[in-house]
Design an enzyme around this catalytic site. Structure first.
Site, short mmCIF file in Angstrom:
data_model
loop_
_atom_site.label_atom_id
_atom_site.label_comp_id
_atom_site.label_asym_id
_atom_site.label_seq_id
_atom_site.Cartn_x
_atom_site.Cartn_y
_atom_site.Cartn_z
N ASP B 172 0.83 -1.21 0.00
CA ASP B 172 0.00 0.00 0.00
C ASP B 172 0.86 1.26 0.00
OD1 ASP B 172 -2.61 -0.58 -0.37
OD2 ASP B 172 -3.28 -0.01 1.64
N ASP B 335 -10.18 -7.28 11.69
CA ASP B 335 -9.99 -8.71 11.89
C ASP B 335 -11.12 -9.30 12.76
OD1 ASP B 335 -9.09 -7.19 13.99
OD2 ASP B 335 -6.99 -7.76 13.74
#
Lengths: 767, 756
Positions: B172, B335
């Site tokens: 990224d 998550d």
């Protein structure tokens, strides 16, 4: 007649001594008894008999003050009153400025100099009878005490004068006035202020049968209620025809044997020989009338009659309930008496149901005080005798009060419950103000079953103090409003019986039902003395209840229905089946204490126990005593003019309570009950066996029989009650339940494991 | 009757007994009887603990303590909150809420850990053709290429059929958005990074993936990768999480065995200390802070099928992820949110408690706080937006487990309250707890001891007593504002990347120490007020003593906190971990292999210990070969090393510090496998560190360390202050001297009449 101060009213009287404003509304019992004694004793009665406590009275500070209440009956005229005052003053007082004034109803009767050279004062003071009025009179001692001509500390410890209450006496010579009574006068004729009262004769035309017994009981209660706190001895006699018929309404009644005022009780037919024909003719239903006593116009006779036994009972009820000066007529035919259905435990000043009560509902009126040492503001209230108070239950006060401005920061209102300091309200608003709903909590356990007294004692201090400070007290103001609230939490009615103390407090458990319908009075003998004893006792119970118990069942046989029972009779006449389970059997068995005060001697508690005592705030230590049973002696010892009161579970009526009053003869029983209702005995009834001897001023008591529960309590509270007594049992029960739960849950967890993770292989390391 | 035959009856029985016990909880008992009862319960707990048969009586032990706690809660609720004024009431309610939080967390903790499930790995089928294909994702944002290369290499080292394994580096930091940003220097850096990482990935046989825009942070990065990959399973490793070679062997079998398995999570194992361990010098002596979660709680959650995804060191099933639209992005703890969504759809998860990655923790306290505030905010976001108690599809135990996991993060509020509550009374004079000394002994003390005993029993080996309190205290001042921010606007927080691999060249005081100074001073002032109250308010002495003890405990924690806020220097970028491997060292121009033992090891070097007499007196070269059996690869590795230093030990042996040199891609594979590839090494290390020292010893240890390093901290403050004064004095002294000298010269010149 000599009469001692009722101790149970001592705090009340104390409040009166300190609070002249209360005099108008709340007379004290002890005051009422004193004049009779004063009149009877040539030298008068010692002042100590007027006081709740023994010892000298101390007038402290620059302005010392104490007050007495002197009751004078409306039917008496005072002919002579004298006070002998014996006092001692501080030798530090300044003779030029110090003096003691005696005031009667606010008028100064005499001024006495307080001199350091002659600190012993003995003075005979004649009280002007013109100043004495019917009702409650105030006798005040006011001391102005100084130690210097300069500015001084008004609270200096050397500013004192003590009045010797043993050697100081009060003498009152009174005489009864002739009367022409109406029913409206009953409140004055049977009043606690009279010192010729305390006895009433109930005359019946024949040996009273149960219906008449009940009516007599109601009459006795009505008379006792009018005397409020003054013990009333009721005497039963059979009507005798007069040798020669005189005039008046009851010309046929021989009044020679009657002592004092009387009640003529019976149905119209039975009374006809004693009544004037025109009087008898006016009985057209329940009939209540009052007339001067034949041959003695200073006394009265009340006629309670009717055409049937029911009408007689109705007339008795009307007599018992009547309390206002109405009607102004001597006779009344009564159609019916309709009393309201009162809740259980109802009584004057009693709070029994959870909720908030205004102080005004309990008889408190808004009061203001001023100055540094002000009078206590007193709130009287009563709790049911079987109130079960969990440790975490509190009575909450929400006080509405106003305080003055510019008071010292240490100004407070101390709150005392039954004489014990409980809480404090700091008055630290320098600018003064009105405080509403100031909350104060007091543990419910600190309240006694029965009557309680809450005293609010302001202690107001100026901002500047000391010898030469500019000292003014006009700003030291405090008002407690009667809009203040007292809140009773949810309480349960649960206690352990037998307990004669609870019986003495409020007639518990006999008076739980406010109309007395759970109470039976069982007379073991038909003689007048036994009847007298029963009626006297019922009068006392009504006083404790502050209302008549009109549905009590009376009889000479065992009560047929399921009722708490009072059994009165000569010991030899007591039915054997009623004595089953009795702690004492007069003439057969009695008990002695094995150890005085039930204390078990223990050795030094040791460091651990001592530390524990300190940690626990001394709540309970290894010094706790265990109960030791009594020594039981079987023998033929009888009661020698002694009164035996014992309480136990009624052997014939399920869960009911039986209280037996007995003596070796009927007259001893009658005299014993008359003695019993005097406060010094009544207030000391305790345990399940109490013994009153004519030659003793104390009550001997024991707790020897089995105890049993009385009342309803929720499951939680019941468990709490038991487990508080037996924490180990609680632990055991908890552990067992937890172990059981752990086993079941472990099984369920295993089941979950099998179902959710059937094929999961696990590591073997310990979890 | 077997329970399995009539489970409903057992449930009914359990409910009945529970109701009875709840009745017992609420019965009004005299304080003294309560005291006797509570003491007896505590003695029972101690005896059970001493007898050492706790596994058998585990449930009873916890339930007895829970009973004391519930008893306390009932009493606390019904008897201790009184109105003494508005301020008092507010403070009292805040403290009550804080306590309520603690009790709920403690009770939920007991439920979660009622029966931890410690799975063994599920073996893969013998026929590897049946094995699923796996994509390994290594998302990165700004981590250094050196750090990434280790992880990438380790991923390529994974033992799995090469045709079924693809490794992706998800960058990224090199997105089109980054490369086209207005800041030219940053754009160039992004382009350079992209080129470097592309080349590195190619060099190691991996695939470089980047995307157009940096949307939805890590979740968006992974979701973008999901679109361009197609493996059946997805293994995710953070950039600094280096997997061991057996990672897939141990985890993939679960997916083969259970088609509804969506997640296999493994522990995060760290090879460097967190800043608190480092600054208090407790690393290696005390179990790491995260051990409690990964060694106990996740096993407990797993039993209830509620073990959740922790962002890394996990394998997920692609089809499940695709069913819920990939990794969830509603919160910044994507998550846990993803796991929650899949649990709600009826899928299963598993937790395998074998450490199979080695990672790095933040080096500085500020980095640590950044990480923890993100966790706190993310979990509170889940609590608010997808409350597990209300979410459809979860079982009751799953609801409670997720509720426990998310509700826990409100600890900041409770910890601040516990810190300030005694001060509210001591300094502010507020009445916040209406109880007598005896009541305190009868209710509060047994509850506190009971909770501590249970905590010590459940977590004692992996979390020493009071360490939780220290960590929570250190985070609370920063997590509480973060939580308040979430409460005000649940969607406000943004994903902040945890800084890793920082190097600290010198000791310094953390810039986050400010609030702790203020509270520390207040706590110290509290002692003065306590003395004053003790002397002037005799009626409240019992309360003063209780509050004073509480304040002492807070001071002890604050001491430790101040110690932890004094950042110690950390020069080594790649931490070395203990090892015990036999090896042979061949010195250049010497020829003879020298037997040695590898004592510690990292990706860049090792420490060798040679027994006395083995090392030649005259070393001919600093270069050498090291031959060592590489357990991860099950073969010998031959590595070129450079001897950096040599030290003779007390027993005559020689310790050599060596660095690996000339590390080519093939050799790097050997080095990474040697240093990071053996999961049994991490297991033994973790086991050695897990030891229980007891509640008292832990308190003493913490107190001592706190005092010691708080002293260092204060000394640093004094040194800094003196340095400041000295520097200023010197500076101004010099200026004054110069000024005087000039004046003197001018005076002399004037006197001498010399021309100016």
């Amino acid at each position: 007649m000599m009469r001692a101060l009722p101790r149970r009213l001592a705090p009340f009287l104390f409040a009166l001594l300190c609070g002249p404003l209360a005099l108008a509304t709340e007379p004290a019992a002890g005051d009422a008894s004193a004049p009779k004694a004063a009149a009877a004793a040539p030298g008068g009665l010692p002042l100590s008999s007027f006081l709740p406590t023994q010892g000298p009275l101390r007038l402290q500070g620059a302005e010392g003050r104490v007050e007495f209440s002197l009751p004078i009956s409306a039917r008496e005229s005072v002919q002579y009153a004298q006070l002998r005052l014996v006092a001692t003053n501080s030798v530090s007082l300044l003779a030029e400025r110090s003096q003691l004034a005696v005031q009667l109803n606010g008028s100064t009767v005499v001024q006495l100099p307080l001199s350091p050279r002659q600190p012993e004062i003995v003075a005979d003071i004649r009280l002007p009878v013109a100043l004495l009025k019917p009702g409650y009179n105030t006798l005040s001692f006011v001391a102005a005490q100084h130690y210097t001509m300069q500015c001084e500390d008004p609270a200096a410890p050397e500013l004192w004068t003590e009045i010797d209450t043993t050697r100081s006496t009060l003498r009152l010579d009174t005489a009864l006035k002739p009367i022409n009574p109406t029913l409206a006068d009953l409140a004055d004729l049977l009043a606690p202020t009279q010192w010729s009262g305390g006895a009433l004769t109930v005359v019946t035309p024949g040996q009273p049968q149960p219906a008449l017994l009940a009516a007599g009981g109601i009459v006795a209660q009505g008379a006792a209620l009018r005397l409020r706190y003054l013990p009333l001895t009721v005497r039963h006699t059979l009507a005798k025809p007069a040798a020669t018929r005189g005039g008046g309404a009851v010309p046929g009644l021989d009044t020679r044997g009657l002592r004092g005022d009387a009640v003529l009780l019976g149905n119209a037919t039975a009374l006809r020989p004693y009544l004037a024909p025109e009087t008898a003719a006016r009985i057209k239903g329940a009939f209540l009338a009052i007339y001067p006593m034949p041959n003695d116009a200073r006394r009265f006779v009340v006629v309670v009659s009717g055409r049937t036994d029911e009408e007689v009972a109705t007339a008795a009820s009307a007599f018992a309930w009547q309390s206002t000066p109405f009607p102004r007529q001597a006779e009344m035919n009564i159609g019916a008496v309709r009393a309201p259905e009162l809740p259980d435990y109802a009584a004057g000043g009693r709070i029994a149901r959870p909720g908030s009560y205004r102080f005004s509902d309990l008889g408190f009126t808004t009061r203001s005080v001023e100055g540094t040492r002000t009078d206590a503001l007193t709130l009287n209230m009563s709790l049911p005798a079987d109130t079960y108070a969990p440790e975490d239950a509190y009575i909450e006060l929400a006080l509405d009060f106003a305080q003055g401005a510019g008071m010292g920061g240490n100004s407070v209102v101390n709150i005392f419950l039954n004489g014990h300091f409980q809480q404090v309200v700091p008055l630290d608003e320098g600018r003064g103000g009105l405080m509403q709903r100031y909350r104060v909590r007091i543990p419910l356990r600190d309240f006694r079953p029965g009557a309680n007294t809450l005293n609010f004692v302001p202690r107001l201090t100026p901002t500047s103090a000391g010898a030469c400070a500019n000292y003014q007290t006009g700003n030291l103001q405090f008002t407690l409003f009667d809009s203040s609230l007292i809140t009773l939490p949810q309480v349960f009615h649960f206690t352990l019986l037998p307990d004669l103390q609870r019986f003495a407090l409020s007639g518990f458990p006999y008076t739980v039902r406010s109309n007395g319908e759970h109470l039976a009075v069982w007379l073991a003998g038909h003689d007048s003395d036994t009847v007298s004893a029963a009626w006297t006792l019922m009068g006392k119970l009504a006083q404790r209840k502050s209302m008549p118990l009109t549905r009590v069942r009376y009889g000479y046989e065992r009560p047929a229905d399921d009722r708490h029972t009072l059994l009165l009779g000569v010991s030899s006449q007591l039915p054997k089946d009623a004595l089953k389970g009795a702690p004492w059997l007069p003439g057969q068995r009695f008990t002695q204490l094995a150890l005085s005060n039930q204390a078990v001697p223990v050795s030094d508690p040791g460091w651990w126990s001592g530390t524990w005592s300190w940690l626990s705030g001394g709540l309970r230590t290894s010094l706790d005593t265990s109960k030791v049973g009594p020594v039981v002696i079987d023998g033929d010892a009888g009661l020698d003019s002694q009164l035996l009161a014992m309480q136990y579970r009624a052997p014939f009526a399920g869960k009911r309570t039986l209280t037996v009053f007995t003596s070796d003869s009927a007259s001893a029983l009658r005299d014993g009950i008359a003695r019993l209702i005097e406060p010094r005995y009544w207030d000391n009834l305790q345990g399940d066996v109490s013994l009153i001897s004519p030659d003793r001023t104390t009550v001997s008591w024991q707790q020897v029989g089995a105890r049993y529960e009385y009342g309803g309590i929720g499951l939680r509270e019941r468990l709490g009650f038991y487990f508080s007594q037996h924490p180990w049992l609680w632990f055991a029960v908890t552990v067992v339940l937890l172990a059981l739960l752990a086993m079941v849950v472990a099984g369920l967890v295993r089941l979950f494991r099998v179902r959710a993770h059937r094929n999961v292989a696990e590591q073997q390391e310990p979890r | 009757m077997r329970l399995s035959a009539r489970p409903s009856l057992a449930v009914l029985a359990a409910l009945t007994v529970t109701a009875t016990l709840l009745l017992l909880v609420s019965i009004p008992i005299d304080t003294l009887s309560q005291l006797v009862f509570a003491c007896t319960c505590l003695v029972t707990l101690f005896v059970l603990r001493k007898l050492g048969h706790l596994p058998r009586s585990r449930l009873f032990f916890m339930m007895l303590a829970a009973f004391l706690t519930l008893r306390y809660l009932y009493w606390r609720t019904t008897s201790t909150i009184e109105y003494h004024g508005v301020a008092d009431l507010i403070a009292a309610l805040l403290l009550y809420c804080a306590e309520l939080y603690g009790i709920v967390v403690a009770l939920l903790g007991m439920f979660v850990n009622v029966r931890p499930l410690r799975r063994q790995p599920v073996p893969l089928p013998a026929d590897s053709a049946a094995w699923p294909t796996v994509d390994v994702f290594i998302p990165t944002y700004n981590e250094s290429p050196d750090l990434l290369e280790i992880t990438l290499r380790a991923a390529r080292n994974l033992r799995y059929p090469q045709d079924k394994l693809r490794v992706y580096l998800l960058d990224d930091g090199g997105t089109a958005q980054k490369r086209a940003q207005n800041d030219t220097l940053k754009a160039i850096a992004a382009n350079v990074r992209r080129m470097q990482l592309t080349e590195m990935a190619k060099r190691h046989g991996a695939h470089y993936i980047s995307r157009e825009r940096n949307e939805h942070a890590k979740a968006g990065n992974i979701n973008a990768a999901l679109k361009v990959s197609r493996g059946d399973l997805v293994a995710i490793f953070d950039a600094d999480h280096v997997p061991t070679v057996d990672f897939l062997e141990q985890t993939v079998g679960f997916f083969v065995a259970d088609p509804k398995m969506f997640l296999v999570q493994t522990p995060h194992f760290f090879i460097n200390p967190d800043p608190i361990e480092k600054n208090l010098q407790m690393f290696g002596e005390m179990p790491s802070e995260n051990e409690m979660f990964y060694s106990v709680i996740q096993h407990g959650l797993d039993f209830w099928n509620a073990a959740f995804f922790c962002g890394s060191a996990a394998v997920l099933r692609r089809s499940c992820l695709e069913e819920v639209g990939g990794i969830q992005g509603g919160s910044i703890t994507e998550d846990a949110e993803t796991a929650l969504a899949l649990h709600a759809r009826g899928y299963n998860s598993a937790y395998l408690g074998v450490p199979m990655i080695s990672g790095l923790q933040p080096e500085t306290f500020s980095g640590f706080v950044t990480q923890r505030v993100r966790w706190a905010q993310g979990m509170v976001q889940i609590f608010l937006m997808q409350n597990p108690l209300l979410l459809k599809g979860l079982t009751l135990p799953q609801r409670l487990c997720y509720f426990s996991s998310t509700f826990f993060w409100f600890f900041g509020f409770a910890r601040v309250m516990f810190l300030l509550a005694p001060l509210a009374y001591l300094i502010g004079g507020l009445h916040i707890y209406d109880a007598t000394f005896t009541e305190f002994l009868a209710y509060t003390v047994p509850h506190v001891i009971g909770v501590m005993l249970v905590s010590d029993y459940l977590f004692g080996k992996v979390r020493w007593a009071f360490v939780s309190e220290l960590y929570e205290l250190l985070q609370s001042f920063f997590s509480l504002p973060g939580i308040i921010q979430v409460l005000k606007n649940p969607r406000a927080p943004t994903f902040n990347v945890t800084p890793k691999g920082e190097q600290l060249d010198e000791d310094f005081i953390s810039r986050l120490a400010g609030p702790f100074y203020l509270v520390y001073l207040l706590v110290l002032a509290g002692f003065g007020f306590a003395a004053w109250r003790y002397a002037t308010v005799p009626l409240e002495r019992g309360v003063v003593l209780i509050t004073l003890a509480w304040n002492c405990f807070n001071l002890l924690l604050l001491n430790a906190a101040l110690g932890a806020l004094f950042e110690r220097r950390q020069r080594r970028g790649t931490p070395r971990m203990p090892a015990d491997l036999p090896a042979e060292l061949v010195l250049y121009q010497h020829g003879e292999p020298l037997h040695c033992q590898i004592d510690d090891l990292s990706g860049t070097g090792a420490r060798l210990v040679l027994t006395p007499g083995v090392m030649p007196r005259v070393r001919t070269s600093a270069k050498a070969f090291l031959a060592v059996h590489n357990p991860a690869l099950s073969r010998f590795s031959h590595l070129r090393v450079q001897i950096q230093n040599e030290r003779r030990l007390d027993d005559g042996s020689v310790a050599l510090g060596v660095a690996f040199t000339e590390v080519q891609p093939e050799l790097l594979a050997e080095v990474v496998a040697l240093a990071h590839g053996d999961s049994s090494r991490w297991q033994s290390y973790r086991r050695a560190r897990a030891r229980q020292i007891g509640i008292g010893a832990s308190l003493v240890r913490l107190g001592w360390l706190g005092a010691r390093y708080a002293f260092d901290h204060s000394r640093a403050i004094v040194d800094a202050a003196l340095g400041y004064l000295r520097d200023n004095l010197l500076h101004y002294g010099r200026l004054l001297g110069r000024h005087l000298r000039r004046q003197g010269v001018e005076l002399i010149t004037w006197i001498s009449g010399a021309p100016r």
